[in-house]
Design a protein around this motif. Structure first.
Motif, PDB file in Angstrom:
ATOM      1  N   GLU A   2     -16.710  -5.579   9.682  1.00 14.40           N
ATOM      2  CA  GLU A   2     -17.616  -4.272   8.209  1.00 14.40           C
ATOM      3  C   GLU A   2     -16.875  -3.199   8.595  1.00 14.40           C
ATOM      4  OE1 GLU A   2     -21.658  -3.886   6.094  1.00 14.40           O
ATOM      5  OE2 GLU A   2     -21.687  -4.876   7.295  1.00 14.40           O
ATOM      6  N   ALA A  57      -5.927   6.256   6.016  1.00 20.41           N
ATOM      7  CA  ALA A  57      -6.910   5.189   6.949  1.00 20.41           C
ATOM      8  C   ALA A  57      -5.986   5.290   8.221  1.00 20.41           C
ATOM      9  CB  ALA A  57      -6.153   3.382   6.185  1.00 20.41           C
ATOM     10  N   ILE A  86     -10.446   1.182   6.827  1.00 22.80           N
ATOM     11  CA  ILE A  86      -9.071   1.087   6.640  1.00 22.80           C
ATOM     12  C   ILE A  86      -9.319   0.993   4.848  1.00 22.80           C
ATOM     13  CG2 ILE A  86      -8.272  -0.346   8.235  1.00 22.80           C
ATOM     14  CD1 ILE A  86      -8.789  -2.881   6.917  1.00 22.80           C
ATOM     15  N   TYR A  87     -10.156   0.993   4.312  1.00 29.31           N
ATOM     16  CA  TYR A  87     -10.490   0.646   2.456  1.00 29.31           C
ATOM     17  C   TYR A  87      -9.771   1.976   2.583  1.00 29.31           C
ATOM     18  CZ  TYR A  87     -12.268   0.247  -1.835  1.00 29.31           C
ATOM     19  OH  TYR A  87     -12.619   0.342  -3.233  1.00 29.31           O
ATOM     20  N   PRO A  88      -8.957   2.286   1.355  1.00 30.38           N
ATOM     21  CA  PRO A  88      -9.277   0.866   0.126  1.00 30.38           C
ATOM     22  C   PRO A  88      -7.447   0.221   0.254  1.00 30.38           C
ATOM     23  CG  PRO A  88      -8.572   2.678  -1.023  1.00 30.38           C
ATOM     24  CD  PRO A  88      -9.100   3.355   0.668  1.00 30.38           C
ATOM     25  N   TRP A 120      -7.386  -5.770   2.227  1.00 32.39           N
ATOM     26  CA  TRP A 120      -8.225  -4.732   3.225  1.00 32.39           C
ATOM     27  C   TRP A 120      -9.198  -6.189   4.102  1.00 32.39           C
ATOM     28  CZ3 TRP A 120     -13.596  -4.944   3.577  1.00 32.39           C
ATOM     29  CH2 TRP A 120     -14.365  -4.921   1.981  1.00 32.39           C
ATOM     30  N   ARG A 121      -9.240  -6.807   3.173  1.00 32.98           N
ATOM     31  CA  ARG A 121     -10.521  -7.816   3.833  1.00 32.98           C
ATOM     32  C   ARG A 121      -9.350  -9.020   4.615  1.00 32.98           C
ATOM     33  NH1 ARG A 121     -12.818  -7.807  -1.160  1.00 32.98           N
ATOM     34  NH2 ARG A 121     -14.659  -7.330  -1.230  1.00 32.98           N
ATOM     35  N   GLY A 171     -13.419  -2.857   7.798  1.00 32.10           N
ATOM     36  CA  GLY A 171     -13.314  -2.698   7.058  1.00 32.10           C
ATOM     37  C   GLY A 171     -14.041  -1.517   6.307  1.00 32.10           C
ATOM     38  N   LYS A 172     -14.635  -0.703   6.347  1.00 32.79           N
ATOM     39  CA  LYS A 172     -14.691   0.817   6.329  1.00 32.79           C
ATOM     40  C   LYS A 172     -14.033   1.915   5.883  1.00 32.79           C
ATOM     41  CE  LYS A 172     -19.572  -0.187   5.202  1.00 32.79           C
ATOM     42  NZ  LYS A 172     -21.026   0.764   5.917  1.00 32.79           N
ATOM     43  N   THR A 213       1.005  -0.952  -0.057  1.00 32.18           N
ATOM     44  CA  THR A 213       0.422   0.023  -0.128  1.00 32.18           C
ATOM     45  C   THR A 213       0.698   1.237   0.264  1.00 32.18           C
ATOM     46  OG1 THR A 213      -2.007  -1.275   1.697  1.00 32.18           O
ATOM     47  CG2 THR A 213      -2.134   1.105   1.330  1.00 32.18           C
ATOM     48  N   LYS A 246      -6.104  -7.470   6.229  1.00 32.98           N
ATOM     49  CA  LYS A 246      -6.379  -6.773   6.829  1.00 32.98           C
ATOM     50  C   LYS A 246      -7.345  -6.568   8.028  1.00 32.98           C
ATOM     51  CE  LYS A 246      -2.337  -4.797   4.180  1.00 32.98           C
ATOM     52  NZ  LYS A 246      -1.770  -3.792   3.290  1.00 32.98           N
ATOM     53  N   VAL A 247      -7.813  -7.372   7.669  1.00 29.35           N
ATOM     54  CA  VAL A 247      -9.412  -6.782   8.885  1.00 29.35           C
ATOM     55  C   VAL A 247      -9.142  -8.250   9.894  1.00 29.35           C
ATOM     56  CG1 VAL A 247     -11.872  -6.652   9.542  1.00 29.35           C
ATOM     57  CG2 VAL A 247     -10.630  -5.118   7.631  1.00 29.35           C
TER      58      VAL A 247
END
Length: 391
Positions: A197, A177, A203-205, A209-210, A200-201, A169, A212-213
């Motif tokens: 959920e 983020a 730390i996106y994008p 990211w999925r 995830g919002k 990144t 990393k959650v």
């Protein structure tokens, strides 16, 4: 006949009766001397055999075992010449060992540490090109993403989170983020209380990211359970955390704990080290590059080298189309001009954020009449006025 001659011959031929009685005194004395000498020789030979057998037994017997008191023969201590004659091999070994230990003329083998040629000059040029400190890592790196007013364990946790998010990144995305996470509450307790959920919002994008959650949730739970909400203070403990690799562990030790445990090697450091020839042989992974660099690079440079090369890779030695014509190391770098553009980037292009502003280069474009192309920039005009480099 009564001759003495015939009397002596008769006694020898008949061999009857007691011979000692009829033998003359001279013959008897000669015979007794021969008998005594033969007996003495037999006794001496027997004594030698007994002594040889006892010596053999003493060699086979342990030195600590005492001799039996009832033995008929006692072993006499041997002098040094006798011992050297009977045990030549053991004597030779002792002499060799003593001679080897006392031999001061033999010098130990010296192993010279390999180091790349001109690396100090190249490092000085990189420091000069990085002296303005205007690369993304300087303003949005892991050292700038934590809350300086938070408690110590919270600051260290935020450093670890920013390093986990920075993998694959850009620093701009990671900083954005982290800003949202800090506004939400970037602590171990808040991360565990936030659902996947929502996290995830936040730390996106960032890249992946999925995954990393999941890593943030697992790492936070592990920190709360095993380390009391703080991060480990060893590399071994940090790499046990989900989603934390050697590069993140060494950077976390340096930034969070102020301890230099190793070189943090990411894609920039890995790429530039291979391009500059700073490795004995090319490496294929950042971990191989880290081990190769730590073999020769002085330890006092381990903390600085990541910051220098990351910013240098973001501005000049880029992954695609590096700006070799603007690099001060273009004459000593073995990879220079192999994949570099022939002319400077135009204003407004993605490469225009590179070192043109920081170097304050004053060049004039010279066009070739035949090709109508702009000539490469002269390396003498690239040098920035000498300023003190803040290490």
């Amino acid at each position: 006949m009564a001759s003495p001659y015939f009397m002596h011959s008769r006694s020898v031929l008949t061999r009857g009766g007691n011979q000692s009685a009829i033998c003359p005194p001279a013959a008897a004395s000669l015979r007794s001397r021969l008998t005594r000498r033969r007996t003495k020789d037999q006794v001496s030979s027997v004594a030698v055999k007994v002594e040889a057998e006892e010596a053999t037994v003493s060699e086979q017997r342990p030195s600590s075992a005492p001799l039996s008191t009832g033995s008929c023969c006692e072993l006499k201590p041997k002098t040094e010449p006798e011992a050297s004659l009977q045990h030549p091999h053991s004597r030779r070994r002792r002499q060799l060992k003593v001679e080897y230990d006392q031999d001061e003329g033999v010098s130990p083998v010296k192993t010279e540490c390999w180091e790349p040629p001109d690396w100090k000059k190249q490092l000085g040029f990189i420091r000069e090109m990085r002296s303005s400190r205007d690369a993304p890592v300087d303003n949005m790196g892991a050292e700038k993403c934590y809350d300086t007013n938070a408690p110590g364990h919270v600051r260290r946790f935020q450093v670890l989170v920013s390093l986990m998010l920075s993998s694959q990144t850009k620093d701009q995305v990671t900083a954005a983020a982290m800003q949202k996470l800090r506004a939400h509450g970037c602590t171990v307790e808040n991360i565990l209380a936030t659902d996947d959920e929502k996290l995830g919002k936040l730390i996106y994008p960032v890249g992946f990211w999925r995954n990393k959650v999941k890593y943030l949730k697992l790492t936070s739970a592990m920190l709360q359970k095993e380390f009391g909400g703080d991060i480990p203070n060893t590399v071994e403990g940090l790499v046990r955390l989900p989603g934390v690799g050697p590069k993140m562990a060494h950077l976390a030790m340096d930034i969070a704990w102020d301890q230099v445990s190793g070189i943090g090697v990411d894609t920039h450091v890995h790429r530039i080290s291979n391009r500059l020839g700073w490795l004995r042989k090319p490496t294929k992974s950042p971990e191989e590059t880290r081990k190769a660099l730590e073999e020769w690079l002085p330890r006092e440079l381990w903390s600085e080298i990541n910051w220098l090369l990351v910013g240098f890779g973001q501005q000049v030695c880029q992954p695609v189309s590096p700006l070799c014509s603007m690099c001060l190391n273009q004459h000593s770098c073995p990879s220079a001009h192999k994949c570099s553009p022939a002319k400077r980037p135009k204003a407004g292009s993605p490469c225009s954020t590179s070192p043109t502003s920081s170097f304050k280069i004053k060049t004039e474009s010279v066009k070739d009449e035949t090709t109508n192309k702009e000539s490469p920039v002269s390396p003498t005009t690239l040098r920035r006025p000498k300023n003190k480099v803040n290490s």
